[in-house]
Motif scaffolding. Structure first.
Motif, mmCIF file in Angstrom:
data_model
loop_
_atom_site.group_PDB
_atom_site.id
_atom_site.type_symbol
_atom_site.label_atom_id
_atom_site.label_comp_id
_atom_site.label_asym_id
_atom_site.label_seq_id
_atom_site.Cartn_x
_atom_site.Cartn_y
_atom_site.Cartn_z
ATOM 1 N N PRO A 49 0.817 -1.223 0.000
ATOM 2 C CA PRO A 49 0.000 0.000 0.000
ATOM 3 C C PRO A 49 0.848 1.270 0.000
ATOM 4 C CG PRO A 49 -0.830 -1.585 1.610
ATOM 5 C CD PRO A 49 0.477 -2.111 1.112
ATOM 6 N N ALA A 50 2.074 1.194 0.534
ATOM 7 C CA ALA A 50 2.927 2.381 0.571
ATOM 8 C C ALA A 50 3.232 2.888 -0.831
ATOM 9 C CB ALA A 50 4.226 2.071 1.308
ATOM 10 N N GLU A 51 3.250 2.000 -1.809
ATOM 11 C CA GLU A 51 3.521 2.408 -3.184
ATOM 12 C C GLU A 51 2.340 3.148 -3.793
ATOM 13 O OE1 GLU A 51 4.801 -0.983 -5.372
ATOM 14 O OE2 GLU A 51 6.538 -1.376 -4.079
ATOM 15 N N ASP A 52 1.164 3.060 -3.157
ATOM 16 C CA ASP A 52 -0.014 3.796 -3.623
ATOM 17 C C ASP A 52 -0.152 5.137 -2.922
ATOM 18 O OD1 ASP A 52 -0.983 1.905 -5.480
ATOM 19 O OD2 ASP A 52 -1.757 0.677 -3.842
ATOM 20 N N HIS A 53 0.792 5.463 -2.052
ATOM 21 C CA HIS A 53 0.782 6.761 -1.391
ATOM 22 C C HIS A 53 0.995 7.839 -2.458
ATOM 23 C CE1 HIS A 53 2.071 10.093 1.185
ATOM 24 N NE2 HIS A 53 1.534 9.435 2.214
ATOM 25 N N PRO A 54 0.306 8.972 -2.388
ATOM 26 C CA PRO A 54 0.455 10.015 -3.412
ATOM 27 C C PRO A 54 1.898 10.430 -3.665
ATOM 28 C CG PRO A 54 -1.410 10.510 -1.994
ATOM 29 C CD PRO A 54 -0.741 9.309 -1.404
ATOM 30 N N LEU A 55 2.691 10.536 -2.606
ATOM 31 C CA LEU A 55 4.087 10.924 -2.803
ATOM 32 C C LEU A 55 4.852 9.862 -3.585
ATOM 33 C CD1 LEU A 55 5.137 12.475 0.641
ATOM 34 C CD2 LEU A 55 4.085 13.578 -1.330
ATOM 35 N N ALA A 56 4.582 8.592 -3.296
ATOM 36 C CA ALA A 56 5.267 7.506 -4.010
ATOM 37 C C ALA A 56 4.866 7.483 -5.485
ATOM 38 C CB ALA A 56 4.949 6.167 -3.348
ATOM 39 N N ILE A 57 3.588 7.787 -5.770
ATOM 40 C CA ILE A 57 3.111 7.802 -7.160
ATOM 41 C C ILE A 57 3.804 8.922 -7.944
ATOM 42 C CG2 ILE A 57 1.097 8.201 -8.629
ATOM 43 C CD1 ILE A 57 -0.601 6.887 -6.405
ATOM 44 N N VAL A 58 3.922 10.098 -7.318
ATOM 45 C CA VAL A 58 4.584 11.221 -7.997
ATOM 46 C C VAL A 58 6.070 10.921 -8.181
ATOM 47 C CG1 VAL A 58 5.176 13.663 -7.842
ATOM 48 C CG2 VAL A 58 2.912 12.892 -7.111
ATOM 49 N N ALA A 59 6.718 10.373 -7.152
ATOM 50 C CA ALA A 59 8.156 10.085 -7.227
ATOM 51 C C ALA A 59 8.466 9.056 -8.303
ATOM 52 C CB ALA A 59 8.657 9.596 -5.876
ATOM 53 N N ALA A 60 7.524 8.131 -8.532
ATOM 54 C CA ALA A 60 7.745 7.081 -9.530
ATOM 55 C C ALA A 60 7.828 7.636 -10.952
ATOM 56 C CB ALA A 60 6.630 6.036 -9.440
ATOM 57 N N THR A 74 12.499 13.320 -6.063
ATOM 58 C CA THR A 74 12.558 11.988 -5.467
ATOM 59 C C THR A 74 11.538 11.884 -4.335
ATOM 60 O OG1 THR A 74 14.235 12.672 -3.879
ATOM 61 C CG2 THR A 74 15.017 11.827 -5.998
ATOM 62 N N LEU A 75 11.383 10.690 -3.809
ATOM 63 C CA LEU A 75 10.462 10.498 -2.697
ATOM 64 C C LEU A 75 10.930 11.276 -1.475
ATOM 65 C CD1 LEU A 75 7.953 9.144 -1.600
ATOM 66 C CD2 LEU A 75 9.313 7.114 -1.072
ATOM 67 N N GLU A 76 12.229 11.317 -1.248
ATOM 68 C CA GLU A 76 12.742 12.072 -0.106
ATOM 69 C C GLU A 76 12.487 13.572 -0.294
ATOM 70 O OE1 GLU A 76 17.157 12.687 1.395
ATOM 71 O OE2 GLU A 76 16.324 10.788 2.095
ATOM 72 N N ILE A 80 10.200 15.781 2.313
ATOM 73 C CA ILE A 80 10.655 17.024 2.951
ATOM 74 C C ILE A 80 9.683 18.162 2.634
ATOM 75 C CG2 ILE A 80 12.507 18.747 2.980
ATOM 76 C CD1 ILE A 80 14.471 16.429 2.418
ATOM 77 N N TRP A 81 9.230 18.201 1.382
ATOM 78 C CA TRP A 81 8.246 19.223 0.992
ATOM 79 C C TRP A 81 6.960 19.091 1.807
ATOM 80 C CZ3 TRP A 81 3.507 17.890 -1.233
ATOM 81 C CH2 TRP A 81 2.710 18.970 -1.651
ATOM 82 N N LEU A 82 6.494 17.859 1.967
ATOM 83 C CA LEU A 82 5.267 17.624 2.720
ATOM 84 C C LEU A 82 5.443 18.032 4.184
ATOM 85 C CD1 LEU A 82 2.396 16.460 2.948
ATOM 86 C CD2 LEU A 82 3.442 14.207 3.366
ATOM 87 N N ALA A 83 6.591 17.696 4.770
ATOM 88 C CA ALA A 83 6.851 18.065 6.165
ATOM 89 C C ALA A 83 6.821 19.588 6.333
ATOM 90 C CB ALA A 83 8.204 17.510 6.605
ATOM 91 N N VAL A 154 6.640 13.304 13.484
ATOM 92 C CA VAL A 154 7.571 13.691 12.428
ATOM 93 C C VAL A 154 7.080 13.052 11.133
ATOM 94 C CG1 VAL A 154 9.564 13.938 13.959
ATOM 95 C CG2 VAL A 154 9.099 11.725 12.883
ATOM 96 N N VAL A 155 7.471 13.637 10.022
ATOM 97 C CA VAL A 155 7.070 13.111 8.712
ATOM 98 C C VAL A 155 8.231 12.303 8.139
ATOM 99 C CG1 VAL A 155 6.344 13.691 6.376
ATOM 100 C CG2 VAL A 155 5.513 15.030 8.305
ATOM 101 N N ALA A 156 7.930 11.102 7.678
ATOM 102 C CA ALA A 156 8.944 10.230 7.087
ATOM 103 C C ALA A 156 8.411 9.636 5.792
ATOM 104 C CB ALA A 156 9.335 9.120 8.061
ATOM 105 N N SER A 157 9.306 9.082 5.007
ATOM 106 C CA SER A 157 8.935 8.478 3.726
ATOM 107 C C SER A 157 7.947 7.339 3.941
ATOM 108 C CB SER A 157 10.188 7.945 3.031
ATOM 109 O OG SER A 157 9.865 6.973 2.068
ATOM 110 N N PRO A 158 6.884 7.273 3.155
ATOM 111 C CA PRO A 158 5.925 6.167 3.313
ATOM 112 C C PRO A 158 6.554 4.796 3.065
ATOM 113 C CG PRO A 158 5.474 7.420 1.305
ATOM 114 C CD PRO A 158 6.470 8.209 2.094
#
Length: 602
Positions: A49-60, A74-76, A80-83, A154-158
């Motif tokens: 499911p983490a690969e369906d996270h919006p950030l992961a979809i954009v990073a892909a 990148t996902l990182e 950082i932008w989201l945080a 804290v915000v971290a990579s999905p």
């Protein structure tokens, strides 16, 4: 472990990140171009499911930012932008800095999985929880109430949360269940000088227990992921430690009950085909395995009996180092020319010196790999064989049957060799056999433990090798060290420490550079400022000038001075060149390379 109820649906004010919303905000912030944003579509449902996270979809999509300097999205970068958007700290989860036992005790796995959160730090007054959904917060009050502690989000990579959520809890569960098995069957029978005797309790944890297998599999994979060069499994009275050496520095990775640690050691000994019952004397073994991506890795095992049981050290050898170029190892053009000139001879002795862990094995194996062509017979006698290499013939020393370095070389001379590598010259007999091999038309490569290159000549004299034999056979000596390299992602220019620069360039007169680089620390290097290591070298060629002064009473300083006149550059001067190039620091060179005792202008 805290008992926490599984929460129901989020409240009205809660919201989960939506792909359309994320893309729209990225366009509004000037990160995505409108045409790139229009092409982003929800992914098909993934197993993770983490690969369906919006950030992961954009990073892909592998896009670049519309804003200068047009960094990769990148996902990182997106995390950082989201945080920043959510006004929360960003945290990259560094497993080496996470106390797995503490963080997994904060909440049950099912609760963490349901909310897709992960505890990453436990402090006396608060716990730090990583999330990839900063606008879902209903769990925060509930968890804070149950733990009676403040929650810091804290915000971290999905993808990191998804990965370490499974790994941390799986490891913790395996250790907990293995510990339970040990308590049921009885305390582990460890060879412990201070073992606490508990009457009526006997037994031992099975090394083939599935929980122990899981722990060992995790340990090896974890070490490969973290670029560890050594794994230390160290028993103590009640709780043992596992440490990794990364870039020359030891890091504490995990602590577990001594009974579990003893079973882990036994499991590794089984894999290394070592005598499981023998715990009173040191043993050696080796494991060859593959990483999940299919890369072969060799591990050399060594056990040592200690006060609290067997200490195990695994040295990790990456076969890829054998295909690295000499420039990747740290040789500059002049050093490479001098080194290849020595090892390109058909007869003579070439020595490599340096302490344990200075990269001697890598240099020798890389050299032999290049010399071992189809028309050359390369043979080695080693103690032990460091890496198994199919392109040359390797022999393991066997002291129990009288096969030592000297007898091994004597036998190799009857094997029609062209090149012989002797693991180490330790005594006069081995030195004499190496000289004999060189005199009879063979190229001999070997190692010595000395501080610098000129000291190798005095070491041979101390062993009892006649000066005329040294002059007739020794082609040259390479001394080396490994220094940590500055992280290319965060190193920063700064002023030059003139005193430090003078220290590493003495007695050579060199101009002070305008600037050098210093470590800063970033996510890529775990805030150390360093990433990887590189060699610094001192190459002594036995010139006619040096041969003229080699005699039993020769002073080491006289050898150093003559070697300098003949073109030898010291380890520190080699390091200074890498400082000037922005590869390492003055402090690293001073720490790793011995001081040059020859006074300036002498």
């Amino acid at each position: 472990m805290a008992e926490v109820k599984r929460h129901a649906a989020p409240s009205r004010g809660e919201r989960k990140l939506d792909l359309a919303e994320v893309v729209s905000l990225l366009v509004a912030d000037g990160i995505l171009r409108a045409d790139d944003a229009a092409a982003i579509r929800p992914a098909n449902v993934n197993k993770d499911p983490a690969e369906d996270h919006p950030l992961a979809i954009v990073a892909a999509r592998n896009l670049t930012s519309a804003k200068p300097p047009h960094k990769a999205v990148t996902l990182e970068f997106l995390t950082i932008w989201l945080a920043h958007r959510a006004k929360l700290p960003f945290q990259r989860i560094d497993p080496l800095k996470v106390d797995v036992t503490s963080v997994t005790a904060v909440m049950p796995y099912n609760y963490a999985k349901h909310h897709n959160i992960l505890c990453v730090a436990v402090q006396p007054d608060k716990v730090v929880i990583a999330t990839a959904e900063p606008y879902l917060t209903d769990w925060e009050k509930e968890l804070s109430r149950m733990l009676k502690r403040q929650i810091e989000r804290v915000v971290a990579s999905p993808l990191d949360i998804s990965r370490y959520l499974v790994e941390f809890y799986a490891l913790s569960r395996s250790v907990h269940q293995a510990k339970g098995s040990a308590q049921v069957s009885g305390s582990s029978e460890i060879a412990n000088l201070e073992q606490m005797v508990e009457l009526g309790r006997r037994g031992q944890l099975d090394a083939n227990d599935q929980h122990i297998v899981n722990i060992v599999d995790w340990l090896l994979q974890y070490a490969f992921d973290q670029r560890a060069s050594d794994i230390h499994v160290e028993p103590r009275r009640d709780e043992g430690s596992i440490r990794f050496r990364i870039d020359g520095v030891l890091h504490l990775v995990y602590q577990m009950p001594s009974a579990v640690l003893a079973a882990v050691t036994s499991r590794i000994k089984i894999l290394g085909r070592m005598d499981l019952a023998e715990k009173r004397r040191p043993l050696d073994g080796r494991i060859k395995t593959k990483t999940p991506d299919g890369k072969e890795i060799e591990l050399r095992l060594s056990t040592m009996p200690t006060a609290f049981g067997e200490k195990l050290v695994m040295r990790i050898f990456d076969p890829d180092v054998l295909v690295r170029s000499f420039r990747d190892l740290g040789f500059n053009s002049d050093e490479l020319t001098r080194w290849q000139g020595m090892v390109g001879q058909s007869t003579g002795i070439v020595l490599v010196t340096g302490p344990t862990g200075s990269g001697k094995t890598t240099t020798l194996y890389s050299t032999l790999k290049q010399l071992a062509t189809a028309d050359v017979n390369v043979c080695t006698i080693e103690d032990p064989i460091e890496m198994v290499e199919p392109s040359f013939n390797q022999t393991q020393m066997q002291h129990n049957i009288g096969l030592d370095f000297a007898s091994g070389v004597r036998a190799l001379l009857r094997q029609d060799p062209d090149i012989i590598m002797v693991g180490e010259i330790r005594d006069l007999e081995t030195a004499e056999m190496a000289v004999q091999a060189a005199l009879t038309g063979h190229l001999v490569l070997s190692t010595l433990h000395t501080n610098d290159a000129p000291s190798a000549i005095t070491r041979l004299l101390d062993l009892g090798v006649a000066p005329y034999l040294i002059n007739a056979t020794v082609l040259g000596v390479l001394a080396q060290r490994l220094v940590r390299t500055l992280c290319p992602h965060c190193k920063q220019p700064g002023p030059v420490d003139a005193a430090g620069w003078k220290e590493i360039t003495r007695p050579w007169k060199t101009s002070v550079p305008e600037k050098i680089y210093s470590p800063k620390g970033c996510l890529e290097c775990r805030d150390t400022g360093f990433l990887g290591r590189v060699g610094i070298y001192e190459i002594l060629t036995l010139t006619s000038g040096l041969r003229g002064i080699v005699r039993p009473s020769v002073e080491l300083d006289a050898l150093r001075e003559q070697a300098r006149k003949d073109g030898m550059r010291s380890l520190r001067l080699s390091g200074a060149e890498k400082v000037h190039a922005g590869t390492t620091t003055i402090e690293e060179v001073i720490k790793m390379a011995p001081a040059d005792n020859q006074a300036a202008g002498a």
